[in-house]
Design a protein around this motif. Sequence first.
Motif, PDB file in Angstrom:
ATOM      1  N   ASP A  56       1.078  -1.163  -0.228  1.00  0.00           N
ATOM      2  CA  ASP A  56       0.207   0.101  -0.039  1.00  0.00           C
ATOM      3  C   ASP A  56       0.797   1.408   0.093  1.00  0.00           C
ATOM      4  O   ASP A  56       2.384   1.280   0.761  1.00  0.00           O
ATOM      5  N   VAL A  57       0.457   2.022  -1.367  1.00  0.00           N
ATOM      6  CA  VAL A  57       0.830   3.549  -0.541  1.00  0.00           C
ATOM      7  C   VAL A  57       0.994   4.151   0.481  1.00  0.00           C
ATOM      8  O   VAL A  57       0.025   4.251   1.575  1.00  0.00           O
ATOM      9  N   PRO A  58       2.003   4.643   1.157  1.00  0.00           N
ATOM     10  CA  PRO A  58       1.831   5.111   2.588  1.00  0.00           C
ATOM     11  C   PRO A  58       0.854   6.336   2.646  1.00  0.00           C
ATOM     12  O   PRO A  58       0.724   6.712   1.354  1.00  0.00           O
ATOM     13  N   MET A  59      -0.008   6.722   3.352  1.00  0.00           N
ATOM     14  CA  MET A  59      -0.638   8.001   3.316  1.00  0.00           C
ATOM     15  C   MET A  59      -0.171   9.326   3.191  1.00  0.00           C
ATOM     16  O   MET A  59      -0.542  10.238   3.107  1.00  0.00           O
ATOM     17  N   ARG A  60       1.190   8.716   3.438  1.00  0.00           N
ATOM     18  CA  ARG A  60       1.354  10.761   3.407  1.00  0.00           C
ATOM     19  C   ARG A  60       2.344  11.143   2.581  1.00  0.00           C
ATOM     20  O   ARG A  60       1.735  12.107   2.234  1.00  0.00           O
ATOM     21  N   GLU A  61       2.353  10.073   1.553  1.00  0.00           N
ATOM     22  CA  GLU A  61       2.474  10.195   0.137  1.00  0.00           C
ATOM     23  C   GLU A  61       1.465  11.063  -0.479  1.00  0.00           C
ATOM     24  O   GLU A  61       2.522  11.183  -1.637  1.00  0.00           O
ATOM     25  N   ILE A  62       0.052  10.953   0.116  1.00  0.00           N
ATOM     26  CA  ILE A  62      -0.398  11.216  -1.477  1.00  0.00           C
ATOM     27  C   ILE A  62      -1.704  12.475  -0.764  1.00  0.00           C
ATOM     28  O   ILE A  62      -2.658  12.738  -1.295  1.00  0.00           O
ATOM     29  N   ILE A  63      -1.800  12.716   0.445  1.00  0.00           N
ATOM     30  CA  ILE A  63      -2.884  13.371   1.326  1.00  0.00           C
ATOM     31  C   ILE A  63      -2.480  14.333   1.111  1.00  0.00           C
ATOM     32  O   ILE A  63      -4.358  14.918   0.866  1.00  0.00           O
ATOM     33  N   ASP A  64      -1.722  15.121   0.465  1.00  0.00           N
ATOM     34  CA  ASP A  64      -1.510  16.131   0.011  1.00  0.00           C
ATOM     35  C   ASP A  64      -2.421  16.500  -1.426  1.00  0.00           C
ATOM     36  O   ASP A  64      -3.110  17.537  -1.472  1.00  0.00           O
ATOM     37  N   LEU A  65      -2.234  15.424  -2.328  1.00  0.00           N
ATOM     38  CA  LEU A  65      -3.015  15.026  -3.759  1.00  0.00           C
ATOM     39  C   LEU A  65      -4.734  14.808  -2.870  1.00  0.00           C
ATOM     40  O   LEU A  65      -5.540  15.989  -3.363  1.00  0.00           O
ATOM     41  N   ILE A  66      -5.032  14.679  -2.409  1.00  0.00           N
ATOM     42  CA  ILE A  66      -6.278  14.337  -1.872  1.00  0.00           C
ATOM     43  C   ILE A  66      -7.256  15.562  -0.826  1.00  0.00           C
ATOM     44  O   ILE A  66      -8.091  15.593  -1.202  1.00  0.00           O
ATOM     45  N   LEU A  67      -6.191  16.332   0.026  1.00  0.00           N
ATOM     46  CA  LEU A  67      -6.974  17.436   0.326  1.00  0.00           C
ATOM     47  C   LEU A  67      -7.607  18.308  -0.932  1.00  0.00           C
ATOM     48  O   LEU A  67      -8.356  18.704  -0.444  1.00  0.00           O
TER      49      LEU A  67
END
Length: 418
Positions: free
Chosen positions: A267-278
């Motif tokens: 799984d990709v770590p959340m920290r790696e994509i949280i900026d894109l999610i938000l």
Amino acid sequence: MHRSTDRILTTHVGSLIRPESVRAHLRAKQKGEGYDAAAHAKTLTEEVADVVRHQAEAGVDVVSDGEFGKGISWSQYVIERMGGFERRPFTPTGNPFTRGADRTRFAEFYKELDARDHIQVTTDSVVIGPIKYTGQAALQQDIDNFKAAMKNTKAVEGFMPVAAPASVIPDRKNEYYQNDDDLMDAIGAAMHDEYKQIVDNGFLVQLDDARAAVTYDRMVPPGTMKDYRKWVARQMAVTNQAIKGIPSEKIRYHVCWGSWPGPHTTDVPMREIIDLILSVRAGAFVLEMANPRHEHEWQIWKDIKLPKGAVLIPGVISHVSNVVEHPELICERIVRLAKLVGRENVIAGSDCGFAQQPTHQRVHPSIQWAKLEALAEGARLATKELWGRGKKAAKKPAPKKAAPKKRAVKAVKRKRAA
């Protein structure tokens, strides 16, 4: 969108286990054997009313229709509500749902899992014409059933889960549009009709987007993190275009790592994509945060800020384990997040849906309800801790009477002696 202004509200991701009465109709439809559309419609009305009532009784504040009206999975249902697609049988080795880094590493495990659970998707979905949303009538039937059900409960609010553009019929094949960017734009424009119809009828719309995170497992390697983030950014842009004109406070955006009960080591770590999610213009972010592969990621909120006015809906109960979480653990998960993002900005939820397909379930129905009841109890405990309720106020010690002065005491004695 309601917020936890004076207590921690509760919700879940949306999909609930269908009763046998609904499953029987769908099996008959799939087999082409004695399917009665009128009887199925009547059953849906009754069962949606029952599942909404049951959620409220379990202590869920923001409820769904259970996704009972979807005849296929949470993402594949769109093929019945969108023109431009054709279904074709997979080649023997052509099923993309059997690929991924996690599946490669744990091939023996997945062989056993697939034999037990069976892979639900067995056909390719190929775009052969212009994409157009055609599901208005079917969606309105779901909306009408949900509206009728909500009239008889004390639920705070209702939401309807639907697929985000990136998750619409995943692994589709394109034989019509010039490129995948054009296809994505067409899907986003078509799905806008579904999102808007839900909101126009007074409900919150939840965009489910497991594909956003899961694609990392399929893409890297051979691709790079840079390649993957570029792909995700493109999906977020399409999503924002698809929700254009819809108030952000009416939108929930759900991201998870897929709901299968596997190792999830890639799984990709959340920290790696949280900026894109938000970057999605949503009023609430519904994120998987209870499973043991991702629970530790609550700590990212120590230095990451929610968008102004947004709500965090963390999963504080799992949908894949038959172990019912203790309310005190649920409370702990809620409180530590509330202290970071603000108690009014947290609504307690589940990691994902309890039934991603109509005939499938992750846990036994009785456990599903026990988990939601534990969620409600955990939220009550968190409310006591965060708002200070339920604690008896400490009694102030009674003031001590001042001791009489010695002269006054002697004077009283002489008076009595006389």
